[in-house]
Design an enzyme around this catalytic site. Structure first.
Site, PDB file in Angstrom:
ATOM      1  N   ASP A  22      -0.147 -25.429  24.686  1.00  0.00           N
ATOM      2  CA  ASP A  22       0.754 -26.253  23.884  1.00  0.00           C
ATOM      3  C   ASP A  22       1.256 -25.467  22.659  1.00  0.00           C
ATOM      4  OD1 ASP A  22       1.651 -29.115  23.494  1.00  0.00           O
ATOM      5  OD2 ASP A  22       0.619 -28.843  21.587  1.00  0.00           O
ATOM      6  N   GLU A  56       3.841 -23.067  26.764  1.00  0.00           N
ATOM      7  CA  GLU A  56       4.930 -23.952  26.343  1.00  0.00           C
ATOM      8  C   GLU A  56       5.497 -23.322  25.083  1.00  0.00           C
ATOM      9  OE1 GLU A  56       5.990 -28.286  24.505  1.00  0.00           O
ATOM     10  OE2 GLU A  56       4.530 -26.934  23.642  1.00  0.00           O
TER      11      GLU A  56
HETATM   12  C1  NOJ Z   1       4.142 -30.449  23.073  1.00  0.00           C
HETATM   13  C2  NOJ Z   1       3.595 -31.582  23.877  1.00  0.00           C
HETATM   14  O1  NOJ Z   1       4.118 -31.510  25.179  1.00  0.00           O
HETATM   15  C3  NOJ Z   1       3.984 -32.854  23.167  1.00  0.00           C
HETATM   16  O2  NOJ Z   1       3.692 -33.986  23.931  1.00  0.00           O
HETATM   17  C4  NOJ Z   1       3.279 -32.884  21.825  1.00  0.00           C
HETATM   18  O3  NOJ Z   1       3.749 -34.001  21.102  1.00  0.00           O
HETATM   19  C5  NOJ Z   1       3.540 -31.630  21.017  1.00  0.00           C
HETATM   20  N1  NOJ Z   1       3.479 -30.433  21.801  1.00  0.00           N
HETATM   21  C6  NOJ Z   1       2.529 -31.495  19.905  1.00  0.00           C
HETATM   22  O4  NOJ Z   1       1.277 -31.175  20.418  1.00  0.00           O
END
Ligand code: NOJ
Length: 560
Positions: free
Chosen positions: A211, A272
């Site tokens: 993440d 991500e």
């Molecule tokens: C990306 C995640 O996919 C999302 O759901 C989240 O709110 C943010 N990162 C913060 O962790």
């Protein structure tokens, strides 16, 4: 079906994203849980997927759907226990399905032991140095230390008093105030995450989704530099941005890779990271995480030239560093593709969603057809296909969730500018009748609309032309068809139609337009997302259609 030791298993895998709290509730408390996932392994097997990715299931107050983690090495008691997790993992592995877990390294929750210690500690203490605490500006430190913006609140700084702190400092959170950012310049944080990765890898977890992978390292040198807005894809190429994509972050992932490679097969990871494609290749290099999400199709319209451009760029990009690309039309942060594609491209999706879908008409059927056609197209491409739970049912976004039931901080914290992401996180419909459509005996934690009945797994399993049936057949075929990671484009003579083939004679044709497209006698039609109109070209015995007319918004697979 035993798992192989093939170290390349991830290159062209199908990965199904489970949002655990909305997948299946086994104990009737209205929240999906680990045993719920275990109880649906037959269903997952019926999809012929290679792996599941579980969004966070760790202890959390759910200030951000679980992306606010209290303890990285445990299961939320509301979702089960570590023993339940181990049992689920064992059964998934027995079914030939690998498991990714979500790692959230940029921030913890405000209930994490370390943050509680930090709030109780003195400024300048080792406990505070695990997070980013600073004195404020202004005569009495009454102003935030810099102008850094947060995704879920106007400012990335909250005063410690909001968390019970007795001093006059501010702490940094790029997301909700309940998500304090770690100080990644502190070696203790790096070591603790290595411990977390090892903890799950030792249990047998196969992969990690990282993440906010570009956010860990920040420019914390004094005085803090200002940054007005998120640079997004316009971030500088130098790696010297204030908050994102700094060069130093790659040292972290190089160390992670060394750990991953100690396992057999090596553990895999996918970043991500919202950074420019030219910078994304660092995250996905084989010396670092190995793969990175390709989000380009999430933004695209259902349009032949947009798709073609993205496919060409992405495949070229993946070749640069030995990675393979990842295709996704959807995830837990995005409007469902059936809904995106059922709206005219000119529609402002956020405004439309905020209005409860009243500002413009939605073409429900066209949207589903396009989403399923898009899915069959990406499944035929080299690289990984990600499917977000419910996508295989052709689910639309759930609109009009009553304000007092909205959970998403994107809405609650962001001046209510966007109703947020709950509409794609509503618990899945398993049956057409019954309390919460078979999700669980205790109702569902987000309200399910009546139309879920006709989209349930039960209803769609009984309908050979449903999205679920199309997905099942496509995924089963894909397993047998996967081949070298190459495509060849073929001329179609129609701007709305894309046609490519793989080296083994697997052809995929998608009609993005509103008319019929007549394809010739290429080979045997093996699958299509919508019924074909036969064009009268028959093979030898006269009973096998070789050509046909492709309906609007549909995809056909042909084997030569
Ligand atoms: C990306 C995640 O996919 C999302 O759901 C989240 O709110 C943010 N990162 C913060 O962790």
């Amino acid at each position: 079906m035993a798992l192989t030791k093939d170290k390349n298993w991830w290159r062209q895998a199908v990965i199904y994203q489970i949002y655990p709290r909305s997948f299946k509730d086994s104990n009737g408390d209205g929240l999906g849980d680990i045993k719920g996932i275990t109880s649906k392994i037959d269903y997952l097997s019926s999809l012929n997927i290679d792996a599941v990715w579980l969004s966070p299931f760790y202890p959390s107050a759910l200030a951000d759907g679980g992306y606010d983690v209290d303890d990285y090495r445990d299961v939320d008691p509301k979702l089960g226990t570590l023993a339940d997790f181990d049992e689920m993992l064992r059964q998934l592995h027995d079914a030939g399905i690998r498991v990714f877990v979500d790692i959230v390294p940029n921030h913890s929750s405000n209930r994490h032991e370390w943050f509680k210690e930090a709030i109780a500690a003195e400024p300048g203490s080792a406990a505070r140095n695990r997070y980013i605490f600073r004195d404020g500006k202004g005569a009495n430190g009454e102003l935030p230390p810099s102008n850094w913006p947060s995704h879920f609140a106007p400012s990335a700084w909250s005063h410690e008093s909001t968390q019970g702190g007795k001093h006059n400092q501010w702490y940094c959170h790029l997301f909700a105030p309940e998500q304090p950012d770690f100080n990644w310049d502190n070696r203790e944080i790096e070591e603790d995450f290595l411990k977390t990765l090892k903890f799950w890898a030792d249990r047998g977890v196969d992969g990690f989704r990282i993440d906010v992978a570009a956010g860990l390292k920040k420019d914390l040198s004094e005085p803090l530099r200002d940054q007005d807005t998120y640079p997004g894809f316009n971030n500088p190429m130098t790696g010297d941005d204030v908050l994102f994509d700094r060069n130093e972050v790659h040292e972290v992932y190089k160390e992670w890779r060394k750990l991953f490679n100690q396992y057999d097969p090596p553990r895999v990871a996918v970043a991500e990271a919202y950074v420019r494609p030219e910078r994304l290749v660092h995250y996905s290099s084989q010396e670092e995480l190995g793969q990175a999400f390709n989000f380009d199709l999430l933004e695209a319209n259902f349009n032949a030239s947009e798709y073609k451009k993205i496919i060409d760029t992405s495949l070229k990009q993946a070749k640069l560093n030995g990675s393979s690309t990842t295709w996704c039309l959807n995830n837990h942060d995005q409007m469902r593709p059936a809904t995106k594609y059922g709206l005219l491209p000119i529609v402002d999706r956020i405004r439309w969603k905020n209005s409860g879908g009243t500002t413009h008409p939605l073409d429900i059927t066209a949207g589903i057809n396009a989403a399923v056609a898009g899915s069959m197209l990406i499944m035929a491409l080299p690289g990984c296909t990600y499917i977000y739970q419910g996508e295989e049912l052709g689910l639309h976004e759930v609109l009009g969730i009553p304000e007092d039931q909205i959970q998403d901080p994107q809405y609650l914290r962001n001046l209510k500018a966007d109703v947020g992401r709950d509409g794609c996180r509503v618990p899945l419909p398993w049956s057409s009748t019954g309390r919460s459509f078979g999700f669980g005996d205790g109702g569902a934690h987000l309200p399910q609309p009546a139309w879920f009945a006709q989209y349930s797994v039960e209803a769609e399993s009984n309908d050979a032309s449903s999205p679920l049936s199309v997905f099942r057949k496509a995924l089963a075929l894909r397993k047998t068809l996967i081949t070298e990671e190459e495509i060849t484009w073929h001329e179609t003579g129609d701007d709305d139609v894309l046609h490519f083939s793989r080296p083994n004679g697997w052809h995929c044709i998608t009609n993005f337009g509103g008319g019929l497209y007549n394809f010739g006698a290429i080979g045997e039609v093996i699958h299509s997302s919508a019924p074909l109109a036969p064009s009268g070209i028959y093979k030898g015995h006269g009973n096998l259609t070789l050509g046909g007319e492709l309906a609007p918004a549909s995809t056909v697979w042909i084997k030569k």
